[in-house]
Design an enzyme around this catalytic site. Structure first.
Site, PDB file in Angstrom:
ATOM      1  N   ARG A 222       0.857  -1.178   0.000  1.00 10.34           N
ATOM      2  CA  ARG A 222       0.000   0.000   0.000  1.00 10.34           C
ATOM      3  C   ARG A 222       0.892   1.226   0.000  1.00 10.34           C
ATOM      4  O   ARG A 222       2.107   1.156   0.234  1.00 10.34           O
ATOM      5  CB  ARG A 222      -0.886  -0.011   1.244  1.00 10.34           C
ATOM      6  CG  ARG A 222      -1.954  -1.104   1.218  1.00 10.34           C
ATOM      7  CD  ARG A 222      -2.583  -1.296   2.564  1.00 10.34           C
ATOM      8  NE  ARG A 222      -3.339  -0.130   3.010  1.00 10.34           N
ATOM      9  CZ  ARG A 222      -3.844  -0.009   4.234  1.00 10.34           C
ATOM     10  NH1 ARG A 222      -3.634  -0.969   5.122  1.00 10.34           N
ATOM     11  NH2 ARG A 222      -4.538   1.058   4.573  1.00 10.34           N
ATOM     12  N   HIS A 223       0.270   2.367  -0.266  1.00 13.02           N
ATOM     13  CA  HIS A 223       0.936   3.659  -0.102  1.00 13.02           C
ATOM     14  C   HIS A 223       1.436   3.765   1.340  1.00 13.02           C
ATOM     15  O   HIS A 223       0.986   3.029   2.222  1.00 13.02           O
ATOM     16  CB  HIS A 223      -0.081   4.765  -0.370  1.00 13.02           C
ATOM     17  CG  HIS A 223      -1.324   4.581   0.471  1.00 13.02           C
ATOM     18  ND1 HIS A 223      -1.386   5.005   1.792  1.00 13.02           N
ATOM     19  CD2 HIS A 223      -2.497   3.972   0.198  1.00 13.02           C
ATOM     20  CE1 HIS A 223      -2.584   4.675   2.286  1.00 13.02           C
ATOM     21  NE2 HIS A 223      -3.263   4.040   1.335  1.00 13.02           N
ATOM     22  N   ASN A 229      -5.484   8.305   7.060  1.00 16.36           N
ATOM     23  CA  ASN A 229      -5.306   7.057   7.796  1.00 16.36           C
ATOM     24  C   ASN A 229      -5.218   7.357   9.298  1.00 16.36           C
ATOM     25  O   ASN A 229      -5.878   6.734  10.118  1.00 16.36           O
ATOM     26  CB  ASN A 229      -3.998   6.341   7.411  1.00 16.36           C
ATOM     27  CG  ASN A 229      -4.061   5.635   6.072  1.00 16.36           C
ATOM     28  OD1 ASN A 229      -3.055   5.562   5.374  1.00 16.36           O
ATOM     29  ND2 ASN A 229      -5.210   5.095   5.690  1.00 16.36           N
ATOM     30  N   ARG A 272      -1.488   9.681  -2.443  1.00 17.36           N
ATOM     31  CA  ARG A 272      -0.663   8.932  -1.502  1.00 17.36           C
ATOM     32  C   ARG A 272       0.190   7.842  -2.142  1.00 17.36           C
ATOM     33  O   ARG A 272       1.281   7.544  -1.651  1.00 17.36           O
ATOM     34  CB  ARG A 272      -1.516   8.376  -0.353  1.00 17.36           C
ATOM     35  CG  ARG A 272      -2.776   7.601  -0.761  1.00 17.36           C
ATOM     36  CD  ARG A 272      -3.755   7.585   0.399  1.00 17.36           C
ATOM     37  NE  ARG A 272      -4.918   6.743   0.268  1.00 17.36           N
ATOM     38  CZ  ARG A 272      -6.045   7.079  -0.345  1.00 17.36           C
ATOM     39  NH1 ARG A 272      -6.153   8.242  -0.958  1.00 17.36           N
ATOM     40  NH2 ARG A 272      -7.077   6.230  -0.373  1.00 17.36           N
ATOM     41  N   GLU A 292      -8.367   3.590  -4.942  1.00 20.96           N
ATOM     42  CA  GLU A 292      -9.047   2.867  -3.862  1.00 20.96           C
ATOM     43  C   GLU A 292     -10.553   2.776  -4.133  1.00 20.96           C
ATOM     44  O   GLU A 292     -11.110   3.578  -4.900  1.00 20.96           O
ATOM     45  CB  GLU A 292      -8.781   3.566  -2.524  1.00 20.96           C
ATOM     46  CG  GLU A 292      -9.404   2.902  -1.296  1.00 20.96           C
ATOM     47  CD  GLU A 292      -8.977   1.434  -1.077  1.00 20.96           C
ATOM     48  OE1 GLU A 292      -8.964   0.658  -2.052  1.00 20.96           O
ATOM     49  OE2 GLU A 292      -8.728   1.058   0.085  1.00 20.96           O
ATOM     50  N   HIS A 357      -3.784   0.355  -2.649  1.00 18.68           N
ATOM     51  CA  HIS A 357      -4.592   0.691  -1.484  1.00 18.68           C
ATOM     52  C   HIS A 357      -5.131  -0.582  -0.844  1.00 18.68           C
ATOM     53  O   HIS A 357      -5.063  -1.649  -1.430  1.00 18.68           O
ATOM     54  CB  HIS A 357      -5.757   1.585  -1.916  1.00 18.68           C
ATOM     55  CG  HIS A 357      -5.334   2.824  -2.646  1.00 18.68           C
ATOM     56  ND1 HIS A 357      -5.111   4.020  -2.010  1.00 18.68           N
ATOM     57  CD2 HIS A 357      -5.073   3.039  -3.949  1.00 18.68           C
ATOM     58  CE1 HIS A 357      -4.752   4.928  -2.906  1.00 18.68           C
ATOM     59  NE2 HIS A 357      -4.712   4.366  -4.082  1.00 18.68           N
TER      60      HIS A 357
END
Lengths: 445, 435
Positions: A222-223, A229, A272, A292, A357
């Site tokens: 993932r980023h 987040n 991101r 995402e 994502h």
């Protein structure tokens, strides 16, 4: 799309990749939502015979052997019938050598009687290195050869192949011109495609023509941790937190250590993932389809806010997280459909790093690791962890590399209590219990 | 995706569908965003020779003819080189018979010198009915035969084909094993595919394996007029107005009158297309990818409100309507990408009615009518009008059938002033009237 079930029939000498193709195709079709199952006649033979002695079982003059093999094929076809007619299967892959026109004729008649469409997949290969590599990868470890050393096993297997060679009748351009089939030659260097009759056959051909067996690895991550987040908010398009940037730096070091040849890097079109790739300092390609999952009206909300404003939706999602679609948003099922071209291109490529994502990574992972629709939305894909997938034998080896940079946990487990769907009014006490449990399973601060 | 340009080279006797394939492939690649152009050597010959006399020009012992034909091929290759190196082209389709190994080697050398990847597309067919139909559809109307009657033209063309037959060297499994190619046999009954090297070749093969020439028609229309339409609001997921329901009924009658064999009906997953299809009392399939363009933050706004709340965005959209992406929404360019599987399946199918939305219909129409990215977002797709598309010769016949049920106009032309500094009035000049 027609409702006629499809029977895919493999054709080819032993060690030509029929089972590899069968398993891979089955995995792909299930992932895109077509219920598919493979039926390996060798498995049936092992269950019937219990102990494999030697290649002699496969000698064309071994009456006893022939009888058992015919029974196994019949037994497998019976299970195919059951799967496609009664159990809701859409595609069955009948994996066996099927090297004689006679055997194939039997199968065609079986299919005709039951209203199944037949599509043959033949693999032809005479490259001794490919065959040797095949034997090493998947035959030596077979239950048939547990008690043999490598040399014995190889010798026996080569004799086994010989048993089929004299009676092998490849699909013929003239004699078999009315059949639907693809003939794969020399591990995909050349293909002959005959009479593709419908959408599913067309997709199968496209897929088979894009896969390869060159060794390579796919890296999924993932980023880096994002500002949203940290706030416990879903979706949105925020940038990396300081820890997220740290992860990207560690990722760059990690990739250098891995010393990967010709690595392609893919990101989504959200800040991101792009910011993560930027820190790597290598060229990367942006795919909108890697964005995402769209949470629609719930975009940028915290789970607590979703509960407050959309408690019914929240509960419905927990009932069927795979198919549930956020109002004005997407479902995991929708995600899989938009990720299919990504999977197709991943199959074509060699070494690739996909920076994506949580929901997207779950979908891609489910494809490689053959996870069901039920398991998919709960696969663990934590931030700051890289998964390295390497195809091996019939599956995928997974190595998990945690790059030791702290991050919030964004994983929400399946809650224990759920409302059982019914037409009766919702019992509020259960309802409250659902909310309470859901809150308890929330991760962030 | 590699930046290496691709040179697609057709191979085959006359009347085997090479130009049909070239034009269709070019149209498809341009639509999905790959700049592509076709170079038909026959065109070059017609410009050079001016007047076509007879098949004698193509006789293998006609030195003068051979010289001219070689010059035309060279001229075409020069233009190919220019297009792929300076003209921003990504793919060039070199459409000629290319039936000898010698000619193909010349092309391979040319490609190697210039860093182009070569992919051959050979069409092989011996079905006399197919060849006959081909001649009737596209040769009789050719400039070469303007001054002949049908019989003369057919006779001459058959002799022309004969001129190529003796020297025809088909792509060979052994001799040409290192080349990348697809051999299409008997109009798609069988294919031989050799050494597909990259993504674009893989997409080309997939496309060529899905097209067919069976006669059929594709009907495109929008949902009936919706509640949000009459309010002048974009997007959303509203139901049909009374007039919209009236349209659906008329559509049902129209479809019955057309007496279409095995019609498939497709809708999006939005209420207004589904409600329209419901009136047809025929089975229909819902495609999420047929949903209207997502206007993101502008969903359900009137143009006046967009101008008030997002004047910058509104101007940017007018500047480049194809590529402009609504914040948290989509662009026409995004739409084309998500509609590609619909186009692929439409190519596979026969008679289909697609009940969709304004932006979606513009994208689909642009594919069938070969419209550019600039034209696409301004194609006129009014409510309550059905477009019937029938493939003919190298293109598509379009019949527009208005079902005579009034509806609001939802078409907004590009205003004269697209500058960010413009006044509100200038931005709103072309907004169609609404409640």
């Amino acid at each position: 799309m027609t409702n006629c079930p499809t029977l895919i029939v493999t054709v080819g000498l032993p060690a030509r990749g029929k089972t590899y193709i069968s398993k891979k195709l089955t995995r792909y079709l299930n992932w895109i939502g077509v219920p598919t199952k493979e039926f390996n006649v060798g498995q049936y033979r092992r269950e019937c015979l219990k102990i494999y002695k030697s290649f002699e079982f496969f000698r064309p003059d071994n009456e006893e052997g022939l009888k058992i093999r015919r029974q196994c094929a019949t037994s497998a076809l019976n299970d195919v019938l059951q799967y496609l007619s009664v159990e809701g299967g859409q595609v069955a892959v009948f994996d066996a050598t099927n090297t004689t026109r006679e055997r194939r004729g039997t199968i065609i008649r079986f299919a005709e009687q039951n209203g199944f469409r037949v599509f043959f997949v033949e693999s032809v290969c005479e490259d001794p290195e490919v065959i040797a590599q095949n034997i090493v990868q998947v035959k030596l470890g077979s239950p048939d050869y547990i008690h043999c050393d490598s040399d014995e096993a190889i010798k026996d297997f080569m004799k086994r192949i010989k048993c089929y060679e004299s009676s092998y009748q490849p699909l013929d351009e003239v004699l078999d011109r009315d059949l639907s089939y693809i003939k794969i030659m020399d591990v995909g260097r050349r293909y002959l495609v005959n009479r593709v009759v419908d959408h599913i056959q067309s997709r199968i051909v496209y897929y088979l023509m894009n896969i390869h067996i060159s060794p390579r690895s796919i890296y999924l991550c993932r980023h880096g941790e994002s500002d949203l987040n940290i706030k416990g908010r879903i979706g949105g398009d925020s940038g990396l937190s300081a820890r997220g940037q740290e992860f990207a730096t560690r990722l760059r070091n990690f990739l250098q250590e891995q010393n990967i040849k010709d690595l392609k890097v893919w990101t989504s079109q959200m800040k991101r993932t792009i910011q993560t790739a930027e820190i790597l300092g290598v060229p990367y390609e942006q795919w909108k389809s890697l964005n995402e999952i769209d949470a629609g009206v719930c975009e940028e909300m915290m789970y607590e806010e979703i509960q407050t404003h959309y408690p019914l939706e929240f509960a419905l999602r927990d009932q069927d997280k795979y198919r549930y679609r956020y109002p004005k948003g997407e479902s995991y099922e929708d995600l899989v459909q938009r990720l299919e071209p990504v999977i197709m291109e991943l199959e074509r490529q060699e070494n690739v790093l996909v920076i994506c994502h949580q929901a997207v990574m779950r979908c891609l992972l489910a494809y490689f690791l053959d996870k069901t629709a039920d398991e998919l939305p709960y696969l663990k894909c934590p931030l700051h962890t890289v998964l390295k997938l390497t195809p091996v034998a019939y599956g995928c080896k997974v190595e998990s590399f945690c790059l030791s940079v702290d991050a919030v946990n964004t994983h929400r487990d399946r809650p224990e209590v759920g409302i059982i769907g019914s037409t009766q009014p919702i019992d509020l006490t259960t309802f409250q219990a659902v909310i309470h449990n859901s809150v308890r399973s929330l991760p962030h601060k």
